[in-house]
Motif scaffolding. Structure first.
Motif, PDB file in Angstrom:
ATOM      1  N   SER A   1      -6.570  10.077  -4.129  1.00 44.60           N
ATOM      2  CA  SER A   1      -7.003   8.774  -4.612  1.00 44.60           C
ATOM      3  C   SER A   1      -5.961   8.217  -5.567  1.00 44.60           C
ATOM      4  N   ILE A   2      -6.109   6.925  -5.920  1.00 44.80           N
ATOM      5  CA  ILE A   2      -5.208   6.309  -6.887  1.00 44.80           C
ATOM      6  C   ILE A   2      -5.308   7.028  -8.222  1.00 44.80           C
TER       7      ILE A   2
ATOM      8  N   VAL B   1      -5.351  -1.907  -6.775  1.00 44.83           N
ATOM      9  CA  VAL B   1      -6.396  -1.520  -5.816  1.00 44.83           C
ATOM     10  C   VAL B   1      -5.826  -0.839  -4.578  1.00 44.83           C
ATOM     11  N   GLU B   2      -4.516  -0.897  -4.394  1.00 44.35           N
ATOM     12  CA  GLU B   2      -3.920  -0.266  -3.214  1.00 44.35           C
ATOM     13  C   GLU B   2      -2.552   0.290  -3.567  1.00 44.35           C
TER      14      GLU B   2
ATOM     15  N   ARG C   1       0.510   1.918  -1.352  1.00 44.38           N
ATOM     16  CA  ARG C   1       1.035   2.266  -0.028  1.00 44.38           C
ATOM     17  C   ARG C   1       2.218   3.205  -0.221  1.00 44.38           C
TER      18      ARG C   1
ATOM     19  N   ARG D   1       6.420   4.300  -3.324  1.00 43.45           N
ATOM     20  CA  ARG D   1       5.054   3.819  -3.460  1.00 43.45           C
ATOM     21  C   ARG D   1       5.068   2.360  -3.902  1.00 43.45           C
TER      22      ARG D   1
ATOM     23  N   TYR E   1       2.597  -0.586  -5.355  1.00 41.00           N
ATOM     24  CA  TYR E   1       1.330  -0.772  -6.048  1.00 41.00           C
ATOM     25  C   TYR E   1       0.936  -2.247  -5.988  1.00 41.00           C
ATOM     26  N   THR E   2      -0.219  -2.539  -5.398  1.00 42.27           N
ATOM     27  CA  THR E   2      -0.675  -3.909  -5.203  1.00 42.27           C
ATOM     28  C   THR E   2      -1.951  -4.154  -5.981  1.00 42.27           C
TER      29      THR E   2
ATOM     30  N   SER F   1      -5.453  -6.495  -7.246  1.00 40.92           N
ATOM     31  CA  SER F   1      -6.585  -7.133  -6.573  1.00 40.92           C
ATOM     32  C   SER F   1      -6.277  -8.570  -6.179  1.00 40.92           C
TER      33      SER F   1
ATOM     34  N   ASP G   1      -3.531  -9.364  -4.726  1.00 39.87           N
ATOM     35  CA  ASP G   1      -2.551  -9.209  -3.647  1.00 39.87           C
ATOM     36  C   ASP G   1      -1.122  -9.454  -4.125  1.00 39.87           C
TER      37      ASP G   1
END
Length: 242
Positions: free
Chosen positions: A83-84, A176-177, A179, A208, A210-211, A213, A215
């Motif tokens: 998880s994050i 929130v994401e 990748r 990695r 990091y995005t 909320s 976007d």
């Protein structure tokens, strides 16, 4: 106004400390001044200042008020990430030694490693991460931070942990994401010296993105590990059908 209005006050003060409005050694406004500025009670202001003290951003001294201080450091090769939140745990027990901390214009080489658009300006923070108490490096780390959040650069000289929680805390955004891409690379002379391996050695490079909320890409991190010294594990669970 929510019951957690002190978080809004703390977040705004953190942002101003990061941006140099209140440099190290300076005093924050008095409790009375902060109450007037934010239209909150003295209790709310005191809770906000308590949060800043817990983050080692300020100290409160008798007859001197609340003073901004240098941020102190918090105190494996193996990662088990599901998880994050687990990304925060990775940096526990390690230190990050910064070699450079400056705005850069993304060139072709940086764009190839990060996926960032060429010509954009990002804060580049580069250095070596080590396990506490050990001299050998874990990896060469490069942080590329969106210039919107570049104010955190002022807090990093003695910051040991990952940067994205600091961005969240100071600027009130949520990642929130994340990748992640892992690829094999061949170490060049400069990187070989940093990792203490021979030029031409195989290495694993983890990128990695990091995005938030909204976007927006807040940060891109590139970690390069000598191949023999790195292990990555992931736990997968079967999801029951309907």
């Amino acid at each position: 106004m929510t019951d957690h209005r002190y978080l809004r006050v703390a977040r705004e003060l953190r942002k101003e400390i990061a941006e140099g409005v209140y440099p190290v050694g300076s005093q924050l406004p008095t409790e009375h001044e902060l109450c007037d500025r934010f239209s909150v009670s003295r209790y709310t202001v005191r809770e906000a200042l308590r949060r800043l003290r817990e983050d080692n951003l300020v100290v409160s001294r008798p007859r001197a008020g609340t003073v901004v201080v240098p941020r102190t450091a918090t105190s494996c090769y193996a990662q088990d990430v599901v998880s994050i939140n687990d990304l925060v745990a990775f940096a526990a027990g390690s230190s990050f030694e910064i070699d450079s901390n400056a705005m850069v214009t993304v060139d072709e080489e940086i764009a190839a490693r990060t996926g960032l658009p060429m010509g954009a300006e990002w804060l580049a923070v580069r250095g070596i991460r080590r396990v506490d108490g050990q001299d050998a490096p874990i990896c060469r780390t490069e942080y590329y931070i969106n210039r919107t959040f570049a104010g955190v650069g002022r807090l990093l000289q003695r910051h040991a942990g990952p940067i994205f929680p600091l961005i969240e805390d100071v600027f009130g955004v949520s990642v929130v994401e994340v990748r992640q891409h892992i690829r094999a690379v061949i170490v060049g002379p400069e990187l070989a010296e940093a990792l203490r391996v021979g030029p031409g050695t195989a290495a694993l490079q983890m990128q990695r993105t990091y995005t938030t909320s909204e976007d927006e890409v807040a940060q891109v991190t590139v970690n390069t590990h000598a191949g023999d010294d790195y292990r990555y594990s992931m736990t997968l669970h079967r999801v029951s059908g309907p």
